[in-house]
Write a protein that holds these residues in place. Sequence first.
Motif, PDB file in Angstrom:
ATOM      1  N   THR A 149       5.593 -10.789   5.477  1.00  0.00           N
ATOM      2  CA  THR A 149       5.781  -9.618   6.337  1.00  0.00           C
ATOM      3  C   THR A 149       5.266  -8.408   5.570  1.00  0.00           C
ATOM      4  O   THR A 149       5.750  -8.101   4.475  1.00  0.00           O
ATOM      5  CB  THR A 149       7.265  -9.414   6.698  1.00  0.00           C
ATOM      6  N   SER A 150       4.250  -7.757   6.142  1.00  0.00           N
ATOM      7  CA  SER A 150       3.544  -6.658   5.483  1.00  0.00           C
ATOM      8  C   SER A 150       3.868  -5.332   6.182  1.00  0.00           C
ATOM      9  O   SER A 150       3.954  -5.279   7.403  1.00  0.00           O
ATOM     10  CB  SER A 150       2.033  -6.942   5.549  1.00  0.00           C
ATOM     11  N   ASP A 224      -5.236   4.430  -6.590  1.00  0.00           N
ATOM     12  CA  ASP A 224      -5.492   4.975  -7.932  1.00  0.00           C
ATOM     13  C   ASP A 224      -4.765   6.308  -8.131  1.00  0.00           C
ATOM     14  O   ASP A 224      -4.605   6.769  -9.256  1.00  0.00           O
ATOM     15  CB  ASP A 224      -6.995   5.095  -8.228  1.00  0.00           C
ATOM     16  N   ALA A 225      -4.303   6.916  -7.020  1.00  0.00           N
ATOM     17  CA  ALA A 225      -3.515   8.150  -7.123  1.00  0.00           C
ATOM     18  C   ALA A 225      -2.029   7.841  -7.326  1.00  0.00           C
ATOM     19  O   ALA A 225      -1.200   8.749  -7.416  1.00  0.00           O
ATOM     20  CB  ALA A 225      -3.704   8.989  -5.866  1.00  0.00           C
ATOM     21  N   GLY A 226      -1.694   6.520  -7.377  1.00  0.00           N
ATOM     22  CA  GLY A 226      -0.313   6.117  -7.623  1.00  0.00           C
ATOM     23  C   GLY A 226       0.537   5.995  -6.373  1.00  0.00           C
ATOM     24  O   GLY A 226       1.740   5.761  -6.449  1.00  0.00           O
ATOM     25  N   ARG A 227      -0.091   6.123  -5.190  1.00  0.00           N
ATOM     26  CA  ARG A 227       0.677   6.028  -3.943  1.00  0.00           C
ATOM     27  C   ARG A 227       0.783   4.576  -3.480  1.00  0.00           C
ATOM     28  O   ARG A 227      -0.222   3.862  -3.428  1.00  0.00           O
ATOM     29  CB  ARG A 227      -0.014   6.845  -2.846  1.00  0.00           C
ATOM     30  N   PRO A 228       1.987   4.094  -3.113  1.00  0.00           N
ATOM     31  CA  PRO A 228       2.081   2.756  -2.520  1.00  0.00           C
ATOM     32  C   PRO A 228       1.401   2.767  -1.141  1.00  0.00           C
ATOM     33  O   PRO A 228       1.701   3.633  -0.319  1.00  0.00           O
ATOM     34  CB  PRO A 228       3.594   2.526  -2.364  1.00  0.00           C
ATOM     35  N   VAL A 229       0.466   1.838  -0.926  1.00  0.00           N
ATOM     36  CA  VAL A 229      -0.270   1.817   0.350  1.00  0.00           C
ATOM     37  C   VAL A 229       0.132   0.631   1.233  1.00  0.00           C
ATOM     38  O   VAL A 229      -0.163   0.616   2.426  1.00  0.00           O
ATOM     39  CB  VAL A 229      -1.803   1.814   0.130  1.00  0.00           C
ATOM     40  N   GLU A 230       0.791  -0.363   0.629  1.00  0.00           N
ATOM     41  CA  GLU A 230       1.257  -1.521   1.409  1.00  0.00           C
ATOM     42  C   GLU A 230       2.308  -2.237   0.583  1.00  0.00           C
ATOM     43  O   GLU A 230       2.218  -2.283  -0.650  1.00  0.00           O
ATOM     44  CB  GLU A 230       0.092  -2.482   1.695  1.00  0.00           C
ATOM     45  N   THR A 231       3.329  -2.764   1.266  1.00  0.00           N
ATOM     46  CA  THR A 231       4.300  -3.616   0.581  1.00  0.00           C
ATOM     47  C   THR A 231       4.565  -4.827   1.461  1.00  0.00           C
ATOM     48  O   THR A 231       4.488  -4.722   2.694  1.00  0.00           O
ATOM     49  CB  THR A 231       5.600  -2.853   0.236  1.00  0.00           C
TER      50      THR A 231
END
Length: 251
Positions: A149-150, A224-231
């Motif tokens: 589950t994404s 690369d900016a350190g932001r979570p983009v998907e979990t």
Amino acid sequence: MPEQPPYLRLADELRRRIAEHEWEPGDRLPSRAQIGQEHGVGENVVRRAQELLISQGLLEGRAGSGTYVAEPRQRVRIVRSTAREQPSGSPFRADMKAVGRQGDWESLTEAKVPAPSDIAARLGIAEGELCVRTTYEFLADGRPVQLSTSWEPYDLTAGTLVVLPEGGPHAGAGVVNRMAAIGVTVSHAVEQPQPRKATAEEASLLGIQKAALVTHIRRTYYSDAGRPVETADIVVPDTLCEVVYEIPVHH
């Protein structure tokens, strides 16, 4: 050292008898009452021992028929590695092809789903902020071998061609390639594997025993900016698959 519980001692004994070919794959075991009598334990102890061996893939229960020695199955190897992100094609399909199986998946995407608190924390957003949620069933020769589950923050991809992970021109390209298409560079992923028992729903989807052992992997991709983009929450059944980590070494 504390004494082993009776059901674990009995499980070891049954495992030994199978290993020594007293019972062959496909053989039906004696009734619980017979096994209990033979080993001087109650039927409840026999049931717990058998359930343990069923969860480990050594035995299988057949409704209304009894308990049988399971046919040995080749476990599918699931390789986890950021080095396996490919410009085209799926690492999962490549893994399946390597073991002579047909890899595929089914998915269902829902846009604008409010983030539950644990997902919000992993994505660094406020609880209730909108996400795109996609559920996956990964198949080997048509049989489910992995669930996932994404979750992706809706504001990151809204109005772009990659808002739906399995729709549009970048369908099925994977998180890294889809994010690159909108100018977001994914630098790394963090994975946290943990063993646990399957839920009733997971067991039903995967065709495994209820409470069988699974590996639950919490994976998060970061830009690369350190932001979570998907979990994502990935569930791999222990009896069907082995999880292997491939660590790239940079010289």
